[in-house]
Design a protein around this motif. Structure first.
Motif, PDB file in Angstrom:
ATOM      1  N   THR A 115       0.848  -1.187   0.000  1.00 38.85           N
ATOM      2  CA  THR A 115       0.000   0.000   0.000  1.00 38.85           C
ATOM      3  C   THR A 115       0.889   1.244   0.000  1.00 38.85           C
ATOM      4  OG1 THR A 115      -0.024   0.092   2.416  1.00 38.85           O
ATOM      5  CG2 THR A 115      -1.733  -1.243   1.344  1.00 38.85           C
ATOM      6  N   PRO A 116       0.327   2.417  -0.284  1.00 40.20           N
ATOM      7  CA  PRO A 116       1.151   3.643  -0.247  1.00 40.20           C
ATOM      8  C   PRO A 116       1.865   3.844   1.088  1.00 40.20           C
ATOM      9  CG  PRO A 116      -0.921   4.090  -1.355  1.00 40.20           C
ATOM     10  CD  PRO A 116      -1.027   2.692  -0.820  1.00 40.20           C
ATOM     11  N   VAL A 117       1.199   3.525   2.191  1.00 44.24           N
ATOM     12  CA  VAL A 117       1.814   3.703   3.515  1.00 44.24           C
ATOM     13  C   VAL A 117       2.994   2.743   3.682  1.00 44.24           C
ATOM     14  CG1 VAL A 117       1.459   3.482   6.005  1.00 44.24           C
ATOM     15  CG2 VAL A 117      -0.294   4.558   4.586  1.00 44.24           C
ATOM     16  N   VAL A 118       2.782   1.472   3.312  1.00 44.45           N
ATOM     17  CA  VAL A 118       3.846   0.472   3.439  1.00 44.45           C
ATOM     18  C   VAL A 118       5.014   0.827   2.524  1.00 44.45           C
ATOM     19  CG1 VAL A 118       4.437  -1.934   2.966  1.00 44.45           C
ATOM     20  CG2 VAL A 118       2.323  -1.389   4.171  1.00 44.45           C
ATOM     21  N   THR A 119       4.710   1.204   1.296  1.00 39.66           N
ATOM     22  CA  THR A 119       5.770   1.571   0.351  1.00 39.66           C
ATOM     23  C   THR A 119       6.574   2.759   0.849  1.00 39.66           C
ATOM     24  OG1 THR A 119       4.424   0.747  -1.497  1.00 39.66           O
ATOM     25  CG2 THR A 119       6.241   2.230  -2.035  1.00 39.66           C
ATOM     26  N   ALA A 120       5.891   3.741   1.401  1.00 42.32           N
ATOM     27  CA  ALA A 120       6.572   4.929   1.925  1.00 42.32           C
ATOM     28  C   ALA A 120       7.529   4.553   3.054  1.00 42.32           C
ATOM     29  CB  ALA A 120       5.549   5.946   2.416  1.00 42.32           C
ATOM     30  N   ARG A 121       7.104   3.630   3.912  1.00 38.13           N
ATOM     31  CA  ARG A 121       7.968   3.231   5.018  1.00 38.13           C
ATOM     32  C   ARG A 121       9.170   2.445   4.515  1.00 38.13           C
ATOM     33  NH1 ARG A 121       7.352  -0.908   9.891  1.00 38.13           N
ATOM     34  NH2 ARG A 121       9.077  -0.132  11.134  1.00 38.13           N
ATOM     35  N   LEU A 122       8.944   1.571   3.556  1.00 37.07           N
ATOM     36  CA  LEU A 122      10.059   0.824   2.983  1.00 37.07           C
ATOM     37  C   LEU A 122      11.082   1.763   2.359  1.00 37.07           C
ATOM     38  CD1 LEU A 122       8.122  -2.120   1.283  1.00 37.07           C
ATOM     39  CD2 LEU A 122       9.663  -2.306   3.244  1.00 37.07           C
ATOM     40  N   LEU A 123      10.598   2.751   1.612  1.00 35.30           N
ATOM     41  CA  LEU A 123      11.499   3.706   0.967  1.00 35.30           C
ATOM     42  C   LEU A 123      12.217   4.570   2.000  1.00 35.30           C
ATOM     43  CD1 LEU A 123       9.294   4.804  -2.066  1.00 35.30           C
ATOM     44  CD2 LEU A 123      11.309   3.321  -2.110  1.00 35.30           C
ATOM     45  N   ALA A 124      11.503   4.950   3.057  1.00 37.12           N
ATOM     46  CA  ALA A 124      12.101   5.781   4.107  1.00 37.12           C
ATOM     47  C   ALA A 124      13.263   5.069   4.785  1.00 37.12           C
ATOM     48  CB  ALA A 124      11.043   6.171   5.138  1.00 37.12           C
ATOM     49  N   HIS A 125      13.171   3.745   4.853  1.00 34.14           N
ATOM     50  CA  HIS A 125      14.250   2.953   5.463  1.00 34.14           C
ATOM     51  C   HIS A 125      15.152   2.315   4.404  1.00 34.14           C
ATOM     52  CE1 HIS A 125      11.400   3.289   8.829  1.00 34.14           C
ATOM     53  NE2 HIS A 125      12.449   3.127   9.611  1.00 34.14           N
ATOM     54  N   ARG A 126      15.089   2.871   3.180  1.00 30.90           N
ATOM     55  CA  ARG A 126      15.961   2.435   2.088  1.00 30.90           C
ATOM     56  C   ARG A 126      15.838   0.939   1.811  1.00 30.90           C
ATOM     57  NH1 ARG A 126      21.511   5.996   3.089  1.00 30.90           N
ATOM     58  NH2 ARG A 126      20.488   8.052   3.094  1.00 30.90           N
ATOM     59  N   MET A 127      14.608   0.432   1.911  1.00 30.46           N
ATOM     60  CA  MET A 127      14.302  -0.962   1.585  1.00 30.46           C
ATOM     61  C   MET A 127      15.198  -1.926   2.369  1.00 30.46           C
ATOM     62  SD  MET A 127      11.847  -0.649  -0.661  1.00 30.46           S
ATOM     63  CE  MET A 127      11.734  -2.237  -1.454  1.00 30.46           C
ATOM     64  N   ARG A 128      15.520  -1.586   3.609  1.00 32.11           N
ATOM     65  CA  ARG A 128      16.414  -2.422   4.411  1.00 32.11           C
ATOM     66  C   ARG A 128      15.797  -3.804   4.609  1.00 32.11           C
ATOM     67  NH1 ARG A 128      17.100   1.030   8.316  1.00 32.11           N
ATOM     68  NH2 ARG A 128      15.803   0.017   9.889  1.00 32.11           N
ATOM     69  N   SER A 129      16.452  -4.836   4.093  1.00 29.15           N
ATOM     70  CA  SER A 129      15.860  -6.172   4.081  1.00 29.15           C
ATOM     71  C   SER A 129      16.810  -7.204   4.651  1.00 29.15           C
ATOM     72  CB  SER A 129      15.458  -6.562   2.658  1.00 29.15           C
ATOM     73  OG  SER A 129      16.600  -6.590   1.812  1.00 29.15           O
ATOM     74  N   ALA A 130      16.224  -8.240   5.228  1.00 29.28           N
ATOM     75  CA  ALA A 130      16.990  -9.386   5.716  1.00 29.28           C
ATOM     76  C   ALA A 130      16.368 -10.651   5.151  1.00 29.28           C
ATOM     77  CB  ALA A 130      16.987  -9.436   7.241  1.00 29.28           C
ATOM     78  N   HIS A 131      17.210 -11.525   4.609  1.00 34.63           N
ATOM     79  CA  HIS A 131      16.754 -12.758   3.984  1.00 34.63           C
ATOM     80  C   HIS A 131      17.404 -13.931   4.721  1.00 34.63           C
ATOM     81  CE1 HIS A 131      15.343 -10.454   0.388  1.00 34.63           C
ATOM     82  NE2 HIS A 131      16.324  -9.651   0.791  1.00 34.63           N
ATOM     83  N   ILE A 132      16.591 -14.702   5.419  1.00 36.43           N
ATOM     84  CA  ILE A 132      17.101 -15.843   6.177  1.00 36.43           C
ATOM     85  C   ILE A 132      16.968 -17.077   5.296  1.00 36.43           C
ATOM     86  CG2 ILE A 132      16.916 -17.164   8.313  1.00 36.43           C
ATOM     87  CD1 ILE A 132      15.494 -14.749   9.553  1.00 36.43           C
ATOM     88  N   VAL A 133      18.070 -17.507   4.723  1.00 41.25           N
ATOM     89  CA  VAL A 133      18.052 -18.591   3.738  1.00 41.25           C
ATOM     90  C   VAL A 133      19.232 -19.520   3.996  1.00 41.25           C
ATOM     91  CG1 VAL A 133      16.924 -17.175   1.974  1.00 41.25           C
ATOM     92  CG2 VAL A 133      19.431 -17.224   2.102  1.00 41.25           C
ATOM     93  N   ALA A 134      19.245 -20.626   3.266  1.00 42.30           N
ATOM     94  CA  ALA A 134      20.402 -21.521   3.295  1.00 42.30           C
ATOM     95  C   ALA A 134      21.488 -20.901   2.426  1.00 42.30           C
ATOM     96  CB  ALA A 134      20.015 -22.903   2.784  1.00 42.30           C
ATOM     97  N   THR A 135      22.462 -20.301   3.052  1.00 43.42           N
ATOM     98  CA  THR A 135      23.512 -19.595   2.317  1.00 43.42           C
ATOM     99  C   THR A 135      24.572 -20.571   1.834  1.00 43.42           C
ATOM    100  OG1 THR A 135      24.673 -19.167   4.401  1.00 43.42           O
ATOM    101  CG2 THR A 135      23.167 -17.469   3.610  1.00 43.42           C
ATOM    102  N   GLY A 136      25.312 -20.134   0.834  1.00 42.93           N
ATOM    103  CA  GLY A 136      26.341 -20.976   0.253  1.00 42.93           C
ATOM    104  C   GLY A 136      25.755 -21.896  -0.799  1.00 42.93           C
ATOM    105  N   GLY A 137      26.592 -22.374  -1.688  1.00 44.83           N
ATOM    106  CA  GLY A 137      26.123 -23.263  -2.740  1.00 44.83           C
ATOM    107  C   GLY A 137      25.240 -22.538  -3.733  1.00 44.83           C
TER     108      GLY A 137
END
Length: 256
Positions: free
Chosen positions: A143-165
């Motif tokens: 939504t516009p509110v969610v998008t605005a917050r994501l942009l305000a925090h520079r789309m700071r993201s964390a991805h918890i995945v099986a790393t490597g390989g």
């Protein structure tokens, strides 16, 4: 090469034309894919030999299984330059994750927990389709509110995945960074194999506004949030690979 934006625009135009236009587009694309497979893949040419010349109904297609596809890999793929030996040699080096195989394919693997590891290749169009479908799936969430917050925090993201390989989620993250779709400063790849206290510390330090990870792990983190161990408030979450059942889903929604 078709861009993700062009695919999204095309999808919107088709939807505006109504259900009949959408069904027609689906039939046309299915028929085109089957024709391509028959033309370029000996495996599919053999598998589909008894089907009508033009197929528009997916119910007519015989079932394929990963075990069979891997056993007939060289006959299954549609590019004669791609062989099982060359792909195996490529994925044997974890440092090449996200690198283009033969300069044109993204290679991903499955974990092999079923006893049969899958090897899959995506060209640029296939990758663009995946991105377009992913963006469409979250269109009601952003939504516009969610998008605005994501942009305000520079789309700071964390991805918890099986790393490597070359596992799919990790490979896509590495490739997206190389292509400039993800910022190395604005995203973190956290290992699902890390001890839970270590994951908690990293999340508290980074404080992502977008959090992605397997449902089982996110549910564990939701428990830590309820116990006061985590102090994050992500705007958006994504649960790839695993779909949560009702109980973990409620826990995640209430805690995070």
């Amino acid at each position: 090469m078709t861009s993700t934006l062009a695919l999204i625009r095309d999808g919107r135009r088709t939807l505006r034309q109504g259900p009949d236009a959408l069904a027609h587009r689906q039939r046309e694309r299915l028929a085109a894919m089957i024709d391509f497979a028959r033309t370029h893949s000996p495996y599919y040419r053999e598998l589909y030999r008894t089907l009508p010349e033009r197929v528009e109904d997916p119910a007519l297609l015989p079932v394929t299984r990963k075990q069979n596809l891997m056993a007939r890999f060289d006959d299954w793929v549609t590019d004669p330059e791609v062989t099982i030996d060359r792909v195996r040699a490529f994925v044997a080096d974890p440092r090449r994750a996200g690198e283009r195989f033969l300069g044109r394919y993204l290679v991903t693997t499955t974990s092999g927990t079923t006893g049969h590891r899958g090897l899959f290749l995506l060209d640029d169009r296939a990758a663009a389709v995946v991105r377009a479908l992913s963006l469409r799936a979250v269109r009601h969430t952003l939504t516009p509110v969610v998008t605005a917050r994501l942009l305000a925090h520079r789309m700071r993201s964390a991805h918890i995945v099986a790393t490597g390989g070359h596992l799919a989620a990790y490979t896509v993250i590495v490739r997206s960074r190389a292509a400039g779709r993800l910022s190395a400063r604005g995203s973190r790849g956290l290992s699902v194999h890390s001890p839970l206290p270590e994951l908690v510390d990293q999340l508290n330090l980074y404080r992502p506004v977008f959090l992605a990870g397997y449902a089982t792990v996110i549910a564990l983190l939701a428990g830590e949030q309820e116990a006061g161990g985590i102090g994050i408030a992500p705007t958006t979450m994504s649960l790839p690979a695993q779909g949560p059942n009702d109980r973990p889903h409620r826990k995640i929604r209430s805690a995070l």
